[in-house]
Design a protein around this motif. Structure first.
Motif, PDB file in Angstrom:
ATOM      1  N   ILE A  40       0.895  -1.158   0.000  1.00  0.00           N
ATOM      2  CA  ILE A  40       0.000   0.000   0.000  1.00  0.00           C
ATOM      3  C   ILE A  40       0.929   1.200   0.000  1.00  0.00           C
ATOM      4  O   ILE A  40       1.606   1.488   0.983  1.00  0.00           O
ATOM      5  N   ILE A  41       0.984   1.842  -1.154  1.00  0.00           N
ATOM      6  CA  ILE A  41       2.004   2.860  -1.436  1.00  0.00           C
ATOM      7  C   ILE A  41       1.444   3.804  -2.490  1.00  0.00           C
ATOM      8  O   ILE A  41       0.571   3.432  -3.274  1.00  0.00           O
ATOM      9  N   SER A  42       1.943   5.023  -2.524  1.00  0.00           N
ATOM     10  CA  SER A  42       1.376   6.027  -3.425  1.00  0.00           C
ATOM     11  C   SER A  42       1.473   5.633  -4.893  1.00  0.00           C
ATOM     12  O   SER A  42       0.630   6.027  -5.695  1.00  0.00           O
ATOM     13  N   ARG A  43       2.456   4.814  -5.268  1.00  0.00           N
ATOM     14  CA  ARG A  43       2.573   4.461  -6.679  1.00  0.00           C
ATOM     15  C   ARG A  43       1.555   3.416  -7.110  1.00  0.00           C
ATOM     16  O   ARG A  43       1.414   3.137  -8.295  1.00  0.00           O
ATOM     17  N   TYR A  44       0.853   2.826  -6.158  1.00  0.00           N
ATOM     18  CA  TYR A  44      -0.265   1.915  -6.466  1.00  0.00           C
ATOM     19  C   TYR A  44      -1.525   2.480  -5.808  1.00  0.00           C
ATOM     20  O   TYR A  44      -2.026   1.935  -4.822  1.00  0.00           O
ATOM     21  N   PRO A  45      -2.047   3.585  -6.350  1.00  0.00           N
ATOM     22  CA  PRO A  45      -3.160   4.281  -5.674  1.00  0.00           C
ATOM     23  C   PRO A  45      -4.440   3.460  -5.550  1.00  0.00           C
ATOM     24  O   PRO A  45      -5.268   3.736  -4.688  1.00  0.00           O
ATOM     25  N   SER A  46      -4.594   2.456  -6.391  1.00  0.00           N
ATOM     26  CA  SER A  46      -5.820   1.650  -6.310  1.00  0.00           C
ATOM     27  C   SER A  46      -5.754   0.590  -5.215  1.00  0.00           C
ATOM     28  O   SER A  46      -6.762  -0.070  -4.928  1.00  0.00           O
ATOM     29  N   ASN A  47      -4.586   0.408  -4.597  1.00  0.00           N
ATOM     30  CA  ASN A  47      -4.467  -0.574  -3.515  1.00  0.00           C
ATOM     31  C   ASN A  47      -5.008   0.026  -2.216  1.00  0.00           C
ATOM     32  O   ASN A  47      -4.375   0.896  -1.596  1.00  0.00           O
ATOM     33  N   THR A  48      -6.170  -0.425  -1.834  1.00  0.00           N
ATOM     34  CA  THR A  48      -6.795  -0.045  -0.576  1.00  0.00           C
ATOM     35  C   THR A  48      -7.197  -1.329   0.137  1.00  0.00           C
ATOM     36  O   THR A  48      -7.267  -2.392  -0.490  1.00  0.00           O
ATOM     37  N   PRO A  49      -7.471  -1.261   1.423  1.00  0.00           N
ATOM     38  CA  PRO A  49      -7.939  -2.475   2.096  1.00  0.00           C
ATOM     39  C   PRO A  49      -9.130  -3.118   1.390  1.00  0.00           C
ATOM     40  O   PRO A  49      -9.180  -4.344   1.230  1.00  0.00           O
ATOM     41  N   SER A  50     -10.076  -2.306   0.926  1.00  0.00           N
ATOM     42  CA  SER A  50     -11.266  -2.864   0.260  1.00  0.00           C
ATOM     43  C   SER A  50     -10.914  -3.576  -1.034  1.00  0.00           C
ATOM     44  O   SER A  50     -11.374  -4.700  -1.292  1.00  0.00           O
ATOM     45  N   SER A  51     -10.090  -2.929  -1.869  1.00  0.00           N
ATOM     46  CA  SER A  51      -9.755  -3.538  -3.165  1.00  0.00           C
ATOM     47  C   SER A  51      -8.909  -4.791  -2.977  1.00  0.00           C
ATOM     48  O   SER A  51      -9.064  -5.780  -3.702  1.00  0.00           O
ATOM     49  N   LEU A  52      -8.016  -4.768  -2.005  1.00  0.00           N
ATOM     50  CA  LEU A  52      -7.162  -5.931  -1.773  1.00  0.00           C
ATOM     51  C   LEU A  52      -7.949  -7.095  -1.179  1.00  0.00           C
ATOM     52  O   LEU A  52      -7.686  -8.256  -1.499  1.00  0.00           O
ATOM     53  N   LYS A  53      -8.920  -6.796  -0.350  1.00  0.00           N
ATOM     54  CA  LYS A  53      -9.778  -7.864   0.176  1.00  0.00           C
ATOM     55  C   LYS A  53     -10.545  -8.539  -0.961  1.00  0.00           C
ATOM     56  O   LYS A  53     -10.718  -9.764  -0.964  1.00  0.00           O
ATOM     57  N   ALA A  54     -11.017  -7.742  -1.922  1.00  0.00           N
ATOM     58  CA  ALA A  54     -11.750  -8.309  -3.057  1.00  0.00           C
ATOM     59  C   ALA A  54     -10.850  -9.220  -3.886  1.00  0.00           C
ATOM     60  O   ALA A  54     -11.242 -10.330  -4.272  1.00  0.00           O
ATOM     61  N   ARG A  55      -9.625  -8.772  -4.174  1.00  0.00           N
ATOM     62  CA  ARG A  55      -8.700  -9.607  -4.941  1.00  0.00           C
ATOM     63  C   ARG A  55      -8.320 -10.873  -4.165  1.00  0.00           C
ATOM     64  O   ARG A  55      -8.189 -11.948  -4.733  1.00  0.00           O
ATOM     65  N   PHE A  56      -8.152 -10.726  -2.855  1.00  0.00           N
ATOM     66  CA  PHE A  56      -7.813 -11.878  -2.019  1.00  0.00           C
ATOM     67  C   PHE A  56      -8.925 -12.925  -2.070  1.00  0.00           C
ATOM     68  O   PHE A  56      -8.653 -14.124  -2.165  1.00  0.00           O
ATOM     69  N   ARG A  57     -10.179 -12.483  -2.031  1.00  0.00           N
ATOM     70  CA  ARG A  57     -11.300 -13.427  -2.142  1.00  0.00           C
ATOM     71  C   ARG A  57     -11.269 -14.142  -3.484  1.00  0.00           C
ATOM     72  O   ARG A  57     -11.556 -15.344  -3.576  1.00  0.00           O
ATOM     73  N   GLU A  58     -10.905 -13.415  -4.546  1.00  0.00           N
ATOM     74  CA  GLU A  58     -10.768 -14.051  -5.863  1.00  0.00           C
ATOM     75  C   GLU A  58      -9.714 -15.148  -5.826  1.00  0.00           C
ATOM     76  O   GLU A  58      -9.892 -16.224  -6.410  1.00  0.00           O
ATOM     77  N   LEU A  59      -8.598 -14.862  -5.164  1.00  0.00           N
ATOM     78  CA  LEU A  59      -7.540 -15.859  -5.064  1.00  0.00           C
ATOM     79  C   LEU A  59      -8.039 -17.101  -4.324  1.00  0.00           C
ATOM     80  O   LEU A  59      -7.861 -18.233  -4.796  1.00  0.00           O
TER      81      LEU A  59
END
Length: 199
Positions: A40-59
């Motif tokens: 979670i870093i400024s160069r990946y602005p779309s990485n938020t807890p919500s978005s990462l939780k969604a991708r994690f569920r996909e995994l």
């Protein structure tokens, strides 16, 4: 406790198959699970807890079986967006108590100690990712002194056998001898990197 196997979100795994390859290698080397800790870093602005939780569920939904214990956390960069990122949403913590954070490797950010204090003020214990790799920005004795301020360390396994250079190796071994590390992780970004580790 630290790897980048969650695909398509940072400089780690690019595809779902990449994620599966890393999991297979970890299992083959005796691991029973891993924490996905995307940046979670400024160069990946779309990485938020919500978005990462969604991708994690996909995994999780994509895996044929659940014989490898995967959990989600994050590696928070101490940068200009840090305060916003840990206040807008509940931070991704390994256990609700610790928060994995990192520093840039070539310069200390402004007010970095204030950011660490903010973590403490929010009720988390900061865990500094791979402090042995920060030799360009701080001498080892100053890094070690952070442990007296309530900051814990997470080491990279590769540092112990020189994957990041001899200086880094010496610091990692020194910190290990002084029992400064709370966690260890592969910090694996891909299967090739994982194959280089002496586990």
């Amino acid at each position: 406790m630290h790897c980048h196997l969650l695909w398509g979100v940072d400089d780690g795994a690019h595809t779902l198959q990449d994620s599966r390859d890393i999991i297979s290698l970890l299992k083959a080397r005796g691991f029973h699970g891993a924490y996905c800790t995307p940046h979670i870093i400024s160069r990946y602005p779309s990485n938020t807890p919500s978005s990462l939780k969604a991708r994690f569920r996909e995994l999780l939904d994509s895996l044929p079986d659940r014989d490898f214990d995967l959990r989600l956390s994050a590696e928070y960069m101490l940068d200009e967006n840090f305060e916003r990122m840990i206040t807008e949403e509940e931070p991704l913590s390994h256990d609700g108590t610790h928060l994995l954070v990192e520093l840039p490797q070539f310069r200390l950010p402004n007010a970095w100690m204030d950011m660490l204090q903010l973590v403490l003020d929010r009720g988390f214990i900061p865990v500094l990712a791979h402090p042995e790799r920060y030799g360009k920005i701080m001498p080892p004795e100053e890094l070690a002194a952070l442990s007296t301020r309530g900051i814990r360390f997470q080491g990279n396994i590769g540092s112990l056998f020189g994957l990041y250079g001899k200086t880094c190796q010496a610091v990692a071994r020194q910190f290990r001898k002084e029992n400064l590390y709370l966690w260890w992780g592969t910090d694996a970004h891909n299967a090739s990197m994982l194959k280089k580790l002496r586990l």
